[in-house]
Design a protein around this motif. Structure first.
Motif, PDB file in Angstrom:
ATOM      1  N   ASN A   1       1.083  -1.342   0.567  1.00  0.00           N
ATOM      2  CA  ASN A   1      -0.243   0.221   0.222  1.00  0.00           C
ATOM      3  C   ASN A   1       0.850   1.334  -0.573  1.00  0.00           C
ATOM      4  O   ASN A   1       1.845   1.886   1.365  1.00  0.00           O
ATOM      5  N   LEU A   2       1.030   2.603  -0.623  1.00  0.00           N
ATOM      6  CA  LEU A   2       1.692   3.137  -0.939  1.00  0.00           C
ATOM      7  C   LEU A   2       0.848   4.189  -0.249  1.00  0.00           C
ATOM      8  O   LEU A   2       2.207   5.397  -0.475  1.00  0.00           O
TER       9      LEU A   2
ATOM     10  N   PRO B   1      11.405  -1.546   8.797  1.00  0.00           N
ATOM     11  CA  PRO B   1      10.774  -1.577   7.993  1.00  0.00           C
ATOM     12  C   PRO B   1      10.326  -1.533   6.358  1.00  0.00           C
ATOM     13  O   PRO B   1       8.822  -2.497   6.862  1.00  0.00           O
ATOM     14  N   TRP B   2      11.497  -1.315   5.699  1.00  0.00           N
ATOM     15  CA  TRP B   2      11.530  -1.339   4.871  1.00  0.00           C
ATOM     16  C   TRP B   2      11.353  -2.302   4.535  1.00  0.00           C
ATOM     17  O   TRP B   2      10.452  -3.601   3.428  1.00  0.00           O
TER      18      TRP B   2
ATOM     19  N   ALA C   1      -1.648   5.362 -10.866  1.00  0.00           N
ATOM     20  CA  ALA C   1      -2.372   6.150 -10.575  1.00  0.00           C
ATOM     21  C   ALA C   1      -1.863   6.172  -8.859  1.00  0.00           C
ATOM     22  O   ALA C   1      -2.378   7.609  -8.350  1.00  0.00           O
ATOM     23  N   SER C   2      -1.071   5.579  -8.790  1.00  0.00           N
ATOM     24  CA  SER C   2      -0.173   5.695  -7.151  1.00  0.00           C
ATOM     25  C   SER C   2       0.132   6.498  -6.670  1.00  0.00           C
ATOM     26  O   SER C   2       1.123   7.273  -7.563  1.00  0.00           O
ATOM     27  N   SER C   3      -0.218   7.490  -5.330  1.00  0.00           N
ATOM     28  CA  SER C   3       1.197   8.472  -5.237  1.00  0.00           C
ATOM     29  C   SER C   3       2.354   8.228  -3.904  1.00  0.00           C
ATOM     30  O   SER C   3       2.548   6.759  -3.627  1.00  0.00           O
TER      31      SER C   3
ATOM     32  N   GLY D   1      -1.741  -0.061  -5.391  1.00  0.00           N
ATOM     33  CA  GLY D   1      -0.562   0.182  -4.998  1.00  0.00           C
ATOM     34  C   GLY D   1       0.602  -0.258  -6.008  1.00  0.00           C
ATOM     35  O   GLY D   1       1.198   0.257  -7.221  1.00  0.00           O
ATOM     36  N   ALA D   2       1.198  -1.488  -5.781  1.00  0.00           N
ATOM     37  CA  ALA D   2       2.275  -2.110  -5.468  1.00  0.00           C
ATOM     38  C   ALA D   2       2.296  -3.534  -6.025  1.00  0.00           C
ATOM     39  O   ALA D   2       1.504  -4.138  -4.762  1.00  0.00           O
TER      40      ALA D   2
END
Length: 417
Positions: free
Chosen positions: A116-117, A129-130, A151-153, A195-196
């Motif tokens: 979730n971006l 965390p990454w 469309a993700s930020s 998202g990704a």
């Protein structure tokens, strides 16, 4: 965090299928017929053209009724790359098409992930965390496939964060295609999402990256002497200083007429990733420059705007892009890949829609060059809105680029060794 999945204890196997049936059910039936009898597989990569946009939520459930595989992911795009029933790779730049690649990878460690971006970790915080977002161990090596919904930020933050958490891991993929339906363009499990999504492949198999930017350098290597953000104000060559437009004008008289014609619409800027980066004499075909668009010029100041932030002392060289240059560059890079690993199990291509017929004047040039050197290797992939791949040791978002991922065995961890 997703648990790692170990491939089944059997012979490695990769099979691809391609359908251009306009109706989704007919396309799925054709794909299933081409892939029947494989048994349980480990990883399915699905690429669909945006022509099926409204039907995308039904695609994976339909496929999973016909085919058995532990993990499913992929994306939709403006075009699809796949291998037909005669073993010929195809670039389908428009119209309906679905490509699916099934992999059985014994001894591989597969870590699929969905991100979730809107909830990315802090880039100024610790790495852990990454690592938790992806769920794979950086010390296990391997490489990462990744697709991002356009469309993700936070796309740039995601790429920077993945490099932060996994600095030694190649990351390959791209931005999915845009469409008008009210859902995302990514596939994960049996869902369509935003998202990704991606997968880390390590253990007995990994991915070797090849990034072809399609440009050739012209003129000398300059040094950025003065710049404001992405606006280039002054260049240095030795002890001489000049504005960028003056430097370009000095190049024009030295170029052949064919190159002067290209300057009107095929001029780009190559930026050295590190100061004083020079070509590797052992692999001179591999450019040390990251190619970026030239966004505009200010004749009054002699300045130019570049589609990237500039640094004082950074190397810069002007570049031209045309079909012949792109063809030659990819051929040389593929020859290097063939020398390093002559027998990959598969080749995945994530290419810009600005390549293909628009660049070469004919179809299937990129996949054709691959087939010339790897005649029996299945090829699959996607035409993307931006291509992801490493240049000079860091992951970049590209345009007009062919980002390749070659699936290869890890000789130190192959079963039985």
């Amino acid at each position: 965090m997703l648990q790692l999945f170990k491939g089944s204890k059997s012979t490695p196997l990769v099979r691809t299928a391609l359908s251009q049936q306009p109706a989704l059910e007919q396309a799925v039936a054709e794909l299933a017929q081409q892939l029947k009898g494989l048994g349980e597989m480990d990883l399915a990569l699905v690429f669909a053209s945006s022509s099926y946009a409204s039907d995308l939520p039904r695609l994976l459930p339909l496929l999973q009724k016909q085919l058995r595989c532990s993990h499913w992911l992929g994306a939709c795009g403006g075009g699809v790359i796949g291998t037909n029933t005669t073993g010929i790779p195809q670039e389908i730049e428009s119209g309906p098409a679905i490509s699916i690649t099934l992999m059985r990878l014994p001894g591989a460690k597969l870590s699929p992930f969905q991100i979730n971006l809107n909830k990315l970790p802090d880039l100024d915080g610790p790495r852990e965390p990454w690592m938790e977002v992806v769920g794979a161990d950086p010390e296990a090596g391997g490489a990462m496939l990744i697709w991002i919904d356009p469309a993700s930020s936070g796309i740039n933050d995601l790429i920077s964060g993945l490099d932060y958490g996994y600095p030694s891991m190649a990351k390959l993929g791209g931005l999915a295609g845009q469409h008008s339906a009210n859902h995302g363009g990514l596939f994960f499990g049996d869902q369509v999402c935003s998202g990704a999504v991606g997968c880390v492949i390590s253990g007995s198999f990994s991915l070797q990256p090849l990034v072809a930017q399609g440009c050739r350098p012209i003129g000398p290597i300059f040094e950025v002497a003065q710049a404001q953000r992405n606006v280039l104000l002054e260049l240095r060559q030795g002890d001489a200083l000049q504005n960028p437009l003056a430097a370009l004008q000095g190049l024009i008289g030295e170029l052949p007429s064919s190159d002067r014609d290209l300057l009107r619409n095929a001029l780009f800027v190559g930026l050295g990733k590190e100061s004083f980066t020079m070509p590797n004499p052992e692999t001179p075909q591999v450019s040390p420059f990251l190619v970026r668009n030239l966004m505009g010029m200010d004749p009054r100041l002699g300045a130019i705007a570049v589609a990237d932030r500039l640094r004082i002392g950074q190397q810069l060289q002007f570049q031209l892009r045309d079909g012949n240059s792109s063809r030659q560059e990819l051929h040389e890079l593929l020859k290097i890949q063939q020398q390093q690993q002559p027998k990959p199990l598969a080749a995945l291509l994530f290419a810009c829609l600005g390549r293909g017929k628009g660049l070469y004047g004919e179809a299937n040039v990129d996949v054709g060059l691959c087939r010339d050197l790897f005649p029996d290797v299945p090829v699959a992939g996607l035409f993307c809105n931006g291509e992801i791949g490493p240049v000079a040791g860091s992951t970049q978002m590209h345009g007009y680029t062919a980002s390749w991922a070659f699936l290869v065995p890890n000789p130190e961890l192959e079963p039985g060794k």
